[in-house]
Design a protein around this motif. Sequence first.
Motif, PDB file in Angstrom:
ATOM      1  N   UNK A  91      48.718  45.831  27.001  1.00 48.05           N
ATOM      2  CA  UNK A  91      47.991  45.362  25.824  1.00 48.05           C
ATOM      3  C   UNK A  91      47.629  43.896  25.907  1.00 48.05           C
ATOM      4  N   UNK A  92      48.084  43.225  26.977  1.00 52.53           N
ATOM      5  CA  UNK A  92      47.723  41.823  27.183  1.00 52.53           C
ATOM      6  C   UNK A  92      46.269  41.751  27.619  1.00 52.53           C
ATOM      7  N   UNK A  93      45.584  40.662  27.227  1.00 51.87           N
ATOM      8  CA  UNK A  93      44.187  40.501  27.612  1.00 51.87           C
ATOM      9  C   UNK A  93      44.048  40.427  29.122  1.00 51.87           C
ATOM     10  N   UNK A  94      44.985  39.746  29.779  1.00 55.03           N
ATOM     11  CA  UNK A  94      45.015  39.739  31.230  1.00 55.03           C
ATOM     12  C   UNK A  94      43.885  38.985  31.887  1.00 55.03           C
ATOM     13  N   UNK A  95      43.344  37.930  31.221  1.00 53.56           N
ATOM     14  CA  UNK A  95      42.217  37.192  31.795  1.00 53.56           C
ATOM     15  C   UNK A  95      42.599  36.543  33.117  1.00 53.56           C
ATOM     16  N   UNK A  96      43.744  35.846  33.142  1.00 50.46           N
ATOM     17  CA  UNK A  96      44.175  35.196  34.380  1.00 50.46           C
ATOM     18  C   UNK A  96      44.470  36.223  35.450  1.00 50.46           C
ATOM     19  N   UNK A  97      45.114  37.316  35.077  1.00 47.66           N
ATOM     20  CA  UNK A  97      45.464  38.344  36.047  1.00 47.66           C
ATOM     21  C   UNK A  97      44.210  38.987  36.646  1.00 47.66           C
ATOM     22  N   UNK A  98      43.193  39.249  35.785  1.00 45.34           N
ATOM     23  CA  UNK A  98      41.973  39.861  36.318  1.00 45.34           C
ATOM     24  C   UNK A  98      41.221  38.882  37.211  1.00 45.34           C
ATOM     25  N   UNK A  99      41.311  37.582  36.913  1.00 44.69           N
ATOM     26  CA  UNK A  99      40.696  36.592  37.794  1.00 44.69           C
ATOM     27  C   UNK A  99      41.382  36.594  39.156  1.00 44.69           C
ATOM     28  N   UNK A 100      42.718  36.629  39.143  1.00 45.21           N
ATOM     29  CA  UNK A 100      43.444  36.663  40.414  1.00 45.21           C
ATOM     30  C   UNK A 100      43.101  37.923  41.212  1.00 45.21           C
ATOM     31  N   UNK A 101      43.046  39.052  40.527  1.00 43.57           N
ATOM     32  CA  UNK A 101      42.729  40.305  41.211  1.00 43.57           C
ATOM     33  C   UNK A 101      41.313  40.272  41.767  1.00 43.57           C
ATOM     34  N   UNK A 102      40.372  39.748  40.973  1.00 40.36           N
ATOM     35  CA  UNK A 102      38.982  39.707  41.420  1.00 40.36           C
ATOM     36  C   UNK A 102      38.846  38.863  42.679  1.00 40.36           C
ATOM     37  N   UNK A 103      39.496  37.700  42.693  1.00 41.83           N
ATOM     38  CA  UNK A 103      39.423  36.826  43.864  1.00 41.83           C
ATOM     39  C   UNK A 103      40.097  37.487  45.064  1.00 41.83           C
ATOM     40  N   UNK A 104      41.347  37.904  44.885  1.00 44.31           N
ATOM     41  CA  UNK A 104      42.117  38.427  46.007  1.00 44.31           C
ATOM     42  C   UNK A 104      41.483  39.693  46.583  1.00 44.31           C
ATOM     43  N   UNK A 105      41.067  40.614  45.710  1.00 47.36           N
ATOM     44  CA  UNK A 105      40.537  41.892  46.189  1.00 47.36           C
ATOM     45  C   UNK A 105      39.149  41.717  46.799  1.00 47.36           C
ATOM     46  N   UNK A 106      38.267  40.968  46.129  1.00 46.72           N
ATOM     47  CA  UNK A 106      36.919  40.806  46.680  1.00 46.72           C
ATOM     48  C   UNK A 106      36.951  40.115  48.040  1.00 46.72           C
ATOM     49  N   UNK A 107      37.828  39.132  48.204  1.00 44.74           N
ATOM     50  CA  UNK A 107      37.921  38.455  49.495  1.00 44.74           C
ATOM     51  C   UNK A 107      38.527  39.377  50.556  1.00 44.74           C
TER      52      UNK A 107
END
Length: 394
Positions: free
Chosen positions: A316-332
């Motif tokens: 239920x957390x917004x997870x903005x920082x977590x989604x940013x980390x995932x986006x960077x790590x996974x896309x790279x």
Amino acid sequence: MTTERARAIADRVERFVRDVVVPYEQDPRRDHHGAPLDEMVYEMRDKARSAGVLTPHILGDGDHLTQRETATVLIKSGLSPLGPLACNTMAPDEGNMYLLGKVGSQHLKDRFLEQLVSGRARSAFFMTEPADGDGAGSDPSMMKTTCRLDGNHWVIDGRKTFITGAEGASVGIVMAKAEDVAQGGGACMFLVDLPDPAIRIDDVPNTIDSSMPGGHATVTIDNLRVPADQMLGEAGEGFKYAQIRLSPARLSHCMRWLGCCIRANEIATDYANRRHAFGKALVDHEGVGFMLAENLIDIKQAELMIDWCAGVLDTGSLGTAESSMAKVAVSEALMRIADRCVQVMGGTGVTDKTIVEQVFREVRAFRIYDGPTEVHKWSLAKKIKRDWKAAQGA
């Protein structure tokens, strides 16, 4: 971690994508920059509907799978660049459905969400603006598109760019800033029927990617009148709603493109085992075998990052920082995988004989779309500073 329910859905989706969708990869029905025409998209969706795998992340009662369950399903839908289109799990529709389900009134769900869930319409999300001069670009706080209340309608004016799928879409979510604080102030979102003569498509450029129907248009919005009851949520809450949509949407991109890279790695692995050079199979040459080994490592790390971020969002957390980390790590990581697949296959890897070269192009674009890597790192750096100040009692 996932559930038996999600695994069962994912198994059906995988069989459908491999058996039914993959042959469409050679279908010539494409537009000027290689994206599939709607005729082909809706033909595939009819087959997905018959197979029971259309919009598989939304259940019959309208409830969504959890983010972890969604990951299990969307990764399988991504085994072909056409899979998410066929199964109706593709951006921007998947993110728009999620946002409407979370924020939309029953009136808006009945009017707009139903046609998207049914797979009979495409949608577009009008947020990004041109970055020329002091334009907003990737910074929505600089948004120049305005909205003002006029009787029982809102009037919207402005320009938007990189609006994926605008050409041919039936539903639009438009983001604009209210001019008058007394009218709610701040950013607002509106649901609109498309096409509308007040929304003019100025340009649909050829881009490095080609998986999304309608391309990435630049549009001018001139005196667009929207009934007041088509505002999404409350006036002034647009930035909050954008994050409700974007945090899981970034992760969904990771899921789909991971599926594509898994398939590209399968193709490269098959090639390396069948192709012989200098007296042995390519896979037996360390330079090639090690690249495939590194791919397995990056695939597993991407899976773990997606699962971790999905777990945060499921709390239920917004997870903005977590989604940013995932986006960077996974896309790279996916970029490294796609690049190695091309390299392993040599000349064949840069041709359209397989989907490997397309996956390379799509993933290269993904490193920019939904926020470039550098924007996410900058956002995370700001959070690091805020957290440090808080720890110091500042």
